[in-house]
Design a protein around this motif. Structure first.
Motif, PDB file in Angstrom:
ATOM      1  N   PHE A   5       0.935  -1.093  -0.097  1.00  0.00           N
ATOM      2  CA  PHE A   5      -0.084  -0.105   0.033  1.00  0.00           C
ATOM      3  C   PHE A   5       0.799   1.186   0.219  1.00  0.00           C
ATOM      4  O   PHE A   5       2.005   1.198   0.610  1.00  0.00           O
ATOM      5  CB  PHE A   5      -0.889   0.130   1.223  1.00  0.00           C
ATOM      6  CG  PHE A   5      -1.713  -0.972   1.357  1.00  0.00           C
ATOM      7  CD1 PHE A   5      -2.892  -1.182   0.872  1.00  0.00           C
ATOM      8  CD2 PHE A   5      -1.340  -2.181   2.030  1.00  0.00           C
ATOM      9  CE1 PHE A   5      -3.773  -2.484   1.150  1.00  0.00           C
ATOM     10  CE2 PHE A   5      -1.826  -3.487   2.113  1.00  0.00           C
ATOM     11  CZ  PHE A   5      -3.070  -3.567   1.590  1.00  0.00           C
ATOM     12  N   SER A   6       0.249   2.306  -0.847  1.00  0.00           N
ATOM     13  CA  SER A   6       0.900   3.641  -0.728  1.00  0.00           C
ATOM     14  C   SER A   6      -0.011   4.705  -0.933  1.00  0.00           C
ATOM     15  O   SER A   6      -1.186   4.322  -1.383  1.00  0.00           O
ATOM     16  CB  SER A   6       2.053   3.546  -1.804  1.00  0.00           C
ATOM     17  OG  SER A   6       1.658   3.441  -3.132  1.00  0.00           O
ATOM     18  N   PRO A   7       0.289   5.912  -0.373  1.00  0.00           N
ATOM     19  CA  PRO A   7      -0.584   6.944  -0.862  1.00  0.00           C
ATOM     20  C   PRO A   7      -0.740   6.829  -2.103  1.00  0.00           C
ATOM     21  O   PRO A   7       0.023   6.740  -2.940  1.00  0.00           O
ATOM     22  CB  PRO A   7       0.123   8.324  -0.316  1.00  0.00           C
ATOM     23  CG  PRO A   7       1.192   7.528   0.580  1.00  0.00           C
ATOM     24  CD  PRO A   7       1.409   6.310   0.216  1.00  0.00           C
ATOM     25  N   LEU A   8      -2.376   7.329  -2.309  1.00  0.00           N
ATOM     26  CA  LEU A   8      -2.678   7.163  -3.803  1.00  0.00           C
ATOM     27  C   LEU A   8      -2.015   8.584  -4.522  1.00  0.00           C
ATOM     28  O   LEU A   8      -2.176   9.573  -4.075  1.00  0.00           O
ATOM     29  CB  LEU A   8      -4.295   7.387  -3.987  1.00  0.00           C
ATOM     30  CG  LEU A   8      -4.878   7.074  -5.353  1.00  0.00           C
ATOM     31  CD1 LEU A   8      -4.505   5.756  -5.694  1.00  0.00           C
ATOM     32  CD2 LEU A   8      -6.341   7.352  -5.213  1.00  0.00           C
ATOM     33  N   THR A  48      -7.023  14.111   0.136  1.00  0.00           N
ATOM     34  CA  THR A  48      -6.255  13.866   1.351  1.00  0.00           C
ATOM     35  C   THR A  48      -5.327  12.800   1.768  1.00  0.00           C
ATOM     36  O   THR A  48      -5.076  11.927   0.641  1.00  0.00           O
ATOM     37  CB  THR A  48      -6.952  14.333   2.513  1.00  0.00           C
ATOM     38  OG1 THR A  48      -7.813  13.087   2.915  1.00  0.00           O
ATOM     39  CG2 THR A  48      -7.656  15.741   2.574  1.00  0.00           C
ATOM     40  N   GLU A  49      -5.101  12.364   2.864  1.00  0.00           N
ATOM     41  CA  GLU A  49      -4.057  11.452   3.173  1.00  0.00           C
ATOM     42  C   GLU A  49      -4.758  10.107   3.398  1.00  0.00           C
ATOM     43  O   GLU A  49      -4.284   9.221   3.874  1.00  0.00           O
ATOM     44  CB  GLU A  49      -3.356  11.762   4.451  1.00  0.00           C
ATOM     45  CG  GLU A  49      -3.949  11.824   5.711  1.00  0.00           C
ATOM     46  CD  GLU A  49      -4.618  12.952   5.941  1.00  0.00           C
ATOM     47  OE1 GLU A  49      -5.358  13.108   7.019  1.00  0.00           O
ATOM     48  OE2 GLU A  49      -4.809  13.871   5.121  1.00  0.00           O
ATOM     49  N   HIS A  50      -6.243  10.200   3.140  1.00  0.00           N
ATOM     50  CA  HIS A  50      -7.087   8.887   3.265  1.00  0.00           C
ATOM     51  C   HIS A  50      -7.156   7.985   2.449  1.00  0.00           C
ATOM     52  O   HIS A  50      -7.658   6.968   2.473  1.00  0.00           O
ATOM     53  CB  HIS A  50      -8.540   9.553   3.639  1.00  0.00           C
ATOM     54  CG  HIS A  50      -8.635  10.525   4.903  1.00  0.00           C
ATOM     55  ND1 HIS A  50      -8.184  10.056   6.222  1.00  0.00           N
ATOM     56  CD2 HIS A  50      -8.818  11.676   4.870  1.00  0.00           C
ATOM     57  CE1 HIS A  50      -8.350  11.371   6.850  1.00  0.00           C
ATOM     58  NE2 HIS A  50      -8.637  12.229   6.307  1.00  0.00           N
ATOM     59  N   TYR A  51      -6.743   8.255   1.324  1.00  0.00           N
ATOM     60  CA  TYR A  51      -6.647   7.329   0.060  1.00  0.00           C
ATOM     61  C   TYR A  51      -5.317   6.794  -0.182  1.00  0.00           C
ATOM     62  O   TYR A  51      -4.210   7.127  -0.121  1.00  0.00           O
ATOM     63  CB  TYR A  51      -7.100   8.282  -1.451  1.00  0.00           C
ATOM     64  CG  TYR A  51      -8.536   8.614  -1.187  1.00  0.00           C
ATOM     65  CD1 TYR A  51      -9.338   8.030  -2.389  1.00  0.00           C
ATOM     66  CD2 TYR A  51      -8.896   9.630  -0.626  1.00  0.00           C
ATOM     67  CE1 TYR A  51     -10.687   8.514  -2.253  1.00  0.00           C
ATOM     68  CE2 TYR A  51     -10.180  10.136  -0.558  1.00  0.00           C
ATOM     69  CZ  TYR A  51     -10.909   9.433  -1.427  1.00  0.00           C
ATOM     70  OH  TYR A  51     -12.382  10.020  -1.628  1.00  0.00           O
ATOM     71  N   PHE A  52      -5.559   5.324  -0.495  1.00  0.00           N
ATOM     72  CA  PHE A  52      -4.156   4.435  -0.533  1.00  0.00           C
ATOM     73  C   PHE A  52      -4.273   3.710  -1.954  1.00  0.00           C
ATOM     74  O   PHE A  52      -5.542   2.943  -2.283  1.00  0.00           O
ATOM     75  CB  PHE A  52      -3.988   3.606   0.630  1.00  0.00           C
ATOM     76  CG  PHE A  52      -4.031   4.170   1.903  1.00  0.00           C
ATOM     77  CD1 PHE A  52      -2.464   4.657   2.452  1.00  0.00           C
ATOM     78  CD2 PHE A  52      -4.746   4.793   2.573  1.00  0.00           C
ATOM     79  CE1 PHE A  52      -2.444   5.203   3.272  1.00  0.00           C
ATOM     80  CE2 PHE A  52      -4.497   5.409   3.786  1.00  0.00           C
ATOM     81  CZ  PHE A  52      -3.333   5.597   4.365  1.00  0.00           C
ATOM     82  N   TYR A  64      -8.219   1.846  -1.435  1.00  0.00           N
ATOM     83  CA  TYR A  64      -8.970   1.927  -0.302  1.00  0.00           C
ATOM     84  C   TYR A  64      -8.812   3.477   0.069  1.00  0.00           C
ATOM     85  O   TYR A  64      -8.100   4.347  -0.187  1.00  0.00           O
ATOM     86  CB  TYR A  64      -8.292   1.091   0.871  1.00  0.00           C
ATOM     87  CG  TYR A  64      -8.421  -0.378   0.939  1.00  0.00           C
ATOM     88  CD1 TYR A  64      -9.549  -0.803   1.320  1.00  0.00           C
ATOM     89  CD2 TYR A  64      -7.408  -1.309   0.393  1.00  0.00           C
ATOM     90  CE1 TYR A  64      -9.822  -2.353   1.296  1.00  0.00           C
ATOM     91  CE2 TYR A  64      -7.816  -2.365   0.136  1.00  0.00           C
ATOM     92  CZ  TYR A  64      -8.973  -2.978   0.708  1.00  0.00           C
ATOM     93  OH  TYR A  64      -9.212  -4.387   0.847  1.00  0.00           O
ATOM     94  N   VAL A  65     -10.223   3.620   0.823  1.00  0.00           N
ATOM     95  CA  VAL A  65     -10.219   5.163   1.279  1.00  0.00           C
ATOM     96  C   VAL A  65     -10.646   4.820   2.735  1.00  0.00           C
ATOM     97  O   VAL A  65     -11.792   4.126   2.765  1.00  0.00           O
ATOM     98  CB  VAL A  65     -11.243   6.017   0.695  1.00  0.00           C
ATOM     99  CG1 VAL A  65     -12.470   5.314   0.316  1.00  0.00           C
ATOM    100  CG2 VAL A  65     -11.147   7.365   1.074  1.00  0.00           C
ATOM    101  N   PHE A  66     -10.242   5.434   3.494  1.00  0.00           N
ATOM    102  CA  PHE A  66     -10.378   5.291   5.218  1.00  0.00           C
ATOM    103  C   PHE A  66     -10.737   6.646   5.593  1.00  0.00           C
ATOM    104  O   PHE A  66     -10.021   7.908   5.581  1.00  0.00           O
ATOM    105  CB  PHE A  66      -9.404   5.055   6.129  1.00  0.00           C
ATOM    106  CG  PHE A  66      -8.897   3.517   5.549  1.00  0.00           C
ATOM    107  CD1 PHE A  66      -9.505   2.511   6.158  1.00  0.00           C
ATOM    108  CD2 PHE A  66      -7.713   3.506   4.862  1.00  0.00           C
ATOM    109  CE1 PHE A  66      -9.295   1.033   5.564  1.00  0.00           C
ATOM    110  CE2 PHE A  66      -7.550   2.153   4.480  1.00  0.00           C
ATOM    111  CZ  PHE A  66      -7.900   1.004   4.950  1.00  0.00           C
ATOM    112  N   GLU A  67     -12.094   7.169   5.861  1.00  0.00           N
ATOM    113  CA  GLU A  67     -12.782   8.378   6.126  1.00  0.00           C
ATOM    114  C   GLU A  67     -13.057   8.470   7.655  1.00  0.00           C
ATOM    115  O   GLU A  67     -14.320   8.049   8.088  1.00  0.00           O
ATOM    116  CB  GLU A  67     -13.783   8.857   5.223  1.00  0.00           C
ATOM    117  CG  GLU A  67     -13.335   8.936   3.727  1.00  0.00           C
ATOM    118  CD  GLU A  67     -12.800  10.362   3.681  1.00  0.00           C
ATOM    119  OE1 GLU A  67     -12.701  11.189   4.607  1.00  0.00           O
ATOM    120  OE2 GLU A  67     -12.234  10.545   2.605  1.00  0.00           O
TER     121      GLU A  67
END
Length: 94
Positions: A5-8, A48-52, A64-67
């Motif tokens: 996984f890495s930042p999108l 933002t930093e929520h997307y991978f 993935y996105v975590f909100e």
């Protein structure tokens, strides 16, 4: 399978938004079908930093996105269309 996984990145967001096209009833998930989601997905300030990005040997296979929202975390995800319907879902979720 072992995913990383890495930042999108912006390029990955554009690839998902414009190149990933689902068939039939799953076309609902095509990014351009929801202008509000598309705008957020393509804007780094909103994304933002929520997307991978989910990578398999450096190849983009999903995201993935975590909100965080109050007491819960909303989770969203997407898998590259050519990988759907092939029994990859469990491994992708794990």
């Amino acid at each position: 399978m072992s995913y990383t996984f890495s930042p999108l990145t912006q390029r990955q967001a554009e690839q998902i938004a414009y190149e990933w096209q689902y068939d039939g009833a799953f076309a609902f998930y095509d990014m351009p079908n929801d202008e509000e989601d598309l705008a957020e997905f393509l804007d780094p300030a909103k994304r933002t930093e929520h997307y991978f990005a989910v990578l398999d040997r450096e190849e983009l296979i999903g995201y993935y996105v975590f909100e965080p929202n109050a007491d819960v975390v909303d989770v969203g995800l997407g898998m590259r269309p050519d990988l759907t319907g092939r029994g990859n879902g469990v491994a992708f979720l794990e």
